[in-house]
Scaffold this motif. Structure first.
Motif, PDB file in Angstrom:
ATOM      1  N   ALA A 197       0.820  -1.210   0.000  1.00  0.00           N
ATOM      2  CA  ALA A 197       0.000   0.000   0.000  1.00  0.00           C
ATOM      3  C   ALA A 197       0.851   1.256   0.000  1.00  0.00           C
ATOM      4  N   ALA A 198       2.000   1.187   0.676  1.00  0.00           N
ATOM      5  CA  ALA A 198       2.851   2.377   0.768  1.00  0.00           C
ATOM      6  C   ALA A 198       4.272   1.967   1.105  1.00  0.00           C
ATOM      7  N   VAL A 199       5.199   2.769   0.623  1.00  0.00           N
ATOM      8  CA  VAL A 199       6.612   2.652   0.998  1.00  0.00           C
ATOM      9  C   VAL A 199       7.025   3.997   1.573  1.00  0.00           C
ATOM     10  N   VAL A 200       7.501   3.969   2.805  1.00  0.00           N
ATOM     11  CA  VAL A 200       7.885   5.205   3.490  1.00  0.00           C
ATOM     12  C   VAL A 200       9.378   5.160   3.798  1.00  0.00           C
ATOM     13  N   GLU A 201      10.129   6.012   3.127  1.00  0.00           N
ATOM     14  CA  GLU A 201      11.549   6.162   3.478  1.00  0.00           C
ATOM     15  C   GLU A 201      11.612   7.023   4.738  1.00  0.00           C
ATOM     16  N   ALA A 202      12.316   6.553   5.765  1.00  0.00           N
ATOM     17  CA  ALA A 202      12.183   7.240   7.055  1.00  0.00           C
ATOM     18  C   ALA A 202      13.474   7.224   7.872  1.00  0.00           C
ATOM     19  N   ALA A 203      14.593   7.470   7.234  1.00  0.00           N
ATOM     20  CA  ALA A 203      15.850   7.473   7.982  1.00  0.00           C
ATOM     21  C   ALA A 203      15.863   8.585   9.025  1.00  0.00           C
ATOM     22  N   ALA A 204      15.543   9.801   8.629  1.00  0.00           N
ATOM     23  CA  ALA A 204      15.508  10.914   9.578  1.00  0.00           C
ATOM     24  C   ALA A 204      14.378  10.717  10.582  1.00  0.00           C
ATOM     25  N   ALA A 205      13.218  10.286  10.111  1.00  0.00           N
ATOM     26  CA  ALA A 205      12.081  10.086  11.001  1.00  0.00           C
ATOM     27  C   ALA A 205      12.356   8.984  12.017  1.00  0.00           C
ATOM     28  N   ASN A 206      13.184   8.007  11.654  1.00  0.00           N
ATOM     29  CA  ASN A 206      13.486   6.914  12.572  1.00  0.00           C
ATOM     30  C   ASN A 206      14.178   7.419  13.836  1.00  0.00           C
ATOM     31  N   ALA A 207      14.999   8.443  13.713  1.00  0.00           N
ATOM     32  CA  ALA A 207      15.655   9.009  14.897  1.00  0.00           C
ATOM     33  C   ALA A 207      14.621   9.621  15.833  1.00  0.00           C
ATOM     34  N   TYR A 208      13.595  10.268  15.285  1.00  0.00           N
ATOM     35  CA  TYR A 208      12.501  10.803  16.096  1.00  0.00           C
ATOM     36  C   TYR A 208      11.720   9.665  16.745  1.00  0.00           C
ATOM     37  N   ARG A 209      11.468   8.607  15.994  1.00  0.00           N
ATOM     38  CA  ARG A 209      10.723   7.445  16.493  1.00  0.00           C
ATOM     39  C   ARG A 209      11.428   6.806  17.674  1.00  0.00           C
ATOM     40  N   THR A 210      12.745   6.627  17.565  1.00  0.00           N
ATOM     41  CA  THR A 210      13.504   6.002  18.647  1.00  0.00           C
ATOM     42  C   THR A 210      13.516   6.885  19.884  1.00  0.00           C
ATOM     43  N   ALA A 211      13.731   8.176  19.684  1.00  0.00           N
ATOM     44  CA  ALA A 211      13.736   9.106  20.813  1.00  0.00           C
ATOM     45  C   ALA A 211      12.358   9.201  21.452  1.00  0.00           C
ATOM     46  N   ALA A 212      11.305   9.096  20.648  1.00  0.00           N
ATOM     47  CA  ALA A 212       9.948   9.203  21.185  1.00  0.00           C
ATOM     48  C   ALA A 212       9.644   8.077  22.161  1.00  0.00           C
ATOM     49  N   ALA A 213      10.143   6.876  21.900  1.00  0.00           N
ATOM     50  CA  ALA A 213       9.910   5.761  22.824  1.00  0.00           C
ATOM     51  C   ALA A 213      10.539   6.050  24.180  1.00  0.00           C
ATOM     52  N   ASP A 214      11.757   6.571  24.179  1.00  0.00           N
ATOM     53  CA  ASP A 214      12.418   6.894  25.442  1.00  0.00           C
ATOM     54  C   ASP A 214      11.734   8.055  26.145  1.00  0.00           C
ATOM     55  N   ALA A 215      11.279   9.036  25.368  1.00  0.00           N
ATOM     56  CA  ALA A 215      10.554  10.159  25.971  1.00  0.00           C
ATOM     57  C   ALA A 215       9.220   9.695  26.548  1.00  0.00           C
ATOM     58  N   LEU A 216       8.558   8.758  25.886  1.00  0.00           N
ATOM     59  CA  LEU A 216       7.307   8.211  26.393  1.00  0.00           C
ATOM     60  C   LEU A 216       7.541   7.511  27.729  1.00  0.00           C
ATOM     61  N   ALA A 217       8.650   6.776  27.830  1.00  0.00           N
ATOM     62  CA  ALA A 217       8.992   6.119  29.091  1.00  0.00           C
ATOM     63  C   ALA A 217       9.267   7.149  30.178  1.00  0.00           C
ATOM     64  N   VAL A 218       9.949   8.226  29.833  1.00  0.00           N
ATOM     65  CA  VAL A 218      10.201   9.292  30.801  1.00  0.00           C
ATOM     66  C   VAL A 218       8.877   9.898  31.259  1.00  0.00           C
ATOM     67  N   GLN A 219       7.993  10.135  30.324  1.00  0.00           N
ATOM     68  CA  GLN A 219       6.682  10.711  30.648  1.00  0.00           C
ATOM     69  C   GLN A 219       5.901   9.804  31.594  1.00  0.00           C
ATOM     70  N   ALA A 220       6.033   8.493  31.426  1.00  0.00           N
ATOM     71  CA  ALA A 220       5.271   7.538  32.222  1.00  0.00           C
ATOM     72  C   ALA A 220       5.943   7.175  33.541  1.00  0.00           C
ATOM     73  N   LEU A 221       7.284   7.255  33.601  1.00  0.00           N
ATOM     74  CA  LEU A 221       8.002   6.658  34.724  1.00  0.00           C
ATOM     75  C   LEU A 221       8.874   7.618  35.534  1.00  0.00           C
ATOM     76  N   ALA A 222       9.340   8.699  34.943  1.00  0.00           N
ATOM     77  CA  ALA A 222      10.235   9.603  35.661  1.00  0.00           C
ATOM     78  C   ALA A 222       9.461  10.463  36.652  1.00  0.00           C
ATOM     79  N   ARG A 223      10.155  10.975  37.656  1.00  0.00           N
ATOM     80  CA  ARG A 223       9.517  11.892  38.606  1.00  0.00           C
ATOM     81  C   ARG A 223       9.009  13.125  37.863  1.00  0.00           C
ATOM     82  N   ALA A 224       7.882  13.638  38.293  1.00  0.00           N
ATOM     83  CA  ALA A 224       7.293  14.802  37.635  1.00  0.00           C
ATOM     84  C   ALA A 224       8.184  16.032  37.730  1.00  0.00           C
ATOM     85  N   ASP A 225       9.035  16.090  38.784  1.00  0.00           N
ATOM     86  CA  ASP A 225       9.886  17.264  38.978  1.00  0.00           C
ATOM     87  C   ASP A 225      11.299  17.057  38.445  1.00  0.00           C
ATOM     88  N   ALA A 226      11.507  16.053  37.591  1.00  0.00           N
ATOM     89  CA  ALA A 226      12.841  15.789  37.038  1.00  0.00           C
ATOM     90  C   ALA A 226      13.340  16.997  36.252  1.00  0.00           C
TER      91      ALA A 226
END
Length: 312
Positions: free
Chosen positions: A94-123
């Protein structure tokens, strides 16, 4: 079939889009399907690629991530990423998405999501170990989900750490400085590792109570960023438990260690941080649903912006 070029996907992606796609992927992980990762190489074993595949309501397909170190000599990026989305009615592409630059955002987003869910609110203090390409995205993404006012960069190459600090100052209002690994660990409220290490980067006792650690470097057998002594002091989280145990950071955790999927925390069926002194560790080994959710978000944004442009 739709084709989203590297140039187009790079123009469309941003931290907010990537974080929303990451949340969708982690929530879908419980009911979606993921399949064993293929780790392979080209005719030259130095040229490596992985194939990750999965299915969820937003899409089914594969992501091919490549690492060709010789691309430096060609003026090309070492890392590549292509997502192939299948039409779930017919099995056709259905689609081919070239995403080398976007992949860096994707990887960082997972870690940021974990920070949002698990880190202290006052970090407020973020330390990043690593000064490569991914470290910039990690620091920027994390700084958007917590009130980070200090970013410390710890790397083995002083010149690279200084260069990363300079680039970060252009994209964040936080104070940015270069620090030694021990000083950076001891100061951190949030600690992110973004390296290709095969042995621990720091000592377990350098991590103080209350710290959140996001580790993203381990994606193959033998890779390791965290000291095993940290596991006895920490609550452990990951993207996919079996995969994390096989190719992720938690391949080095004790067999008896309790590991919680971040998606269960987001669903509210498992506890995240339970107290201010908890040390929380998140292992991000990366899974196909992240790539499928990101591809769907990029395709939707492309359609939206194209329609808006035509309306004008």
């Amino acid at each position: 079939m739709r084709l989203l070029s590297e140039r187009r996907s790079a123009a469309l992606v941003n931290d907010e889009l990537a974080l929303a796609a990451a949340r969708e992927a982690f929530l879908a992980a419980r009911d979606g399907a993921t399949f064993p990762v293929v780790v392979a190489h080209g005719s030259d074993p130095a040229n490596r690629f992985t194939v990750k595949s999965g299915a969820m309501p937003a899409g089914a397909g594969v992501k091919i991530g490549s690492y060709w170190p010789g691309n430096d000599a060609l003026g090309l990026a070492r890392h590549g990423s292509v997502v192939i989305v299948l039409d779930q009615r017919t099995g056709r592409v259905a689609a081919v998405v070239e995403a080398a630059a976007a992949n860096a955002y994707r990887t960082a987003a997972a870690d940021a999501l974990a920070v949002q869910a698990l880190a202290r609110a006052d970090a407020r203090v973020l330390t990043v170990i690593g000064a490569g390409h991914q470290a910039l995205h990690e620091a920027r993404a994390v700084a958007k989900v917590r009130p980070i006012d200090t970013i410390l960069i710890a790397g083995r190459r002083p010149a690279a750490a200084e260069d990363l600090a300079r680039r970060l100052r252009a994209v964040t209002t936080a104070s940015v400085a270069v620090a030694g690994v021990e000083d950076g660990c001891r100061a951190a409220d949030v600690l992110v590792t973004a390296t290709t290490a095969r042995q621990p980067l720091f000592a377990a006792e350098w991590v103080r109570p209350g710290t959140h650690v996001s580790a993203m470097g381990a994606d193959a057998a033998g890779k390791q960023e965290l000291p095993t002594g940290l596991y006895a002091r920490a609550r452990l989280f990951c993207d996919l438990t079996e995969q994390s145990r096989t190719i992720g950071e938690l391949q080095h955790a004790p067999a008896t260690a309790a590991i919680t999927a971040l998606g269960d925390v987001l669903h509210g069926t498992a506890a995240g941080r339970t107290g201010a002194d908890d040390i929380t560790v998140f292992d991000s080994s990366g899974f196909a649903l992240q790539d499928l959710a990101l591809a769907a978000a990029l395709l939707a944004e492309d359609a939206r912006t194209t329609a808006a442009s035509e309306d004008r």
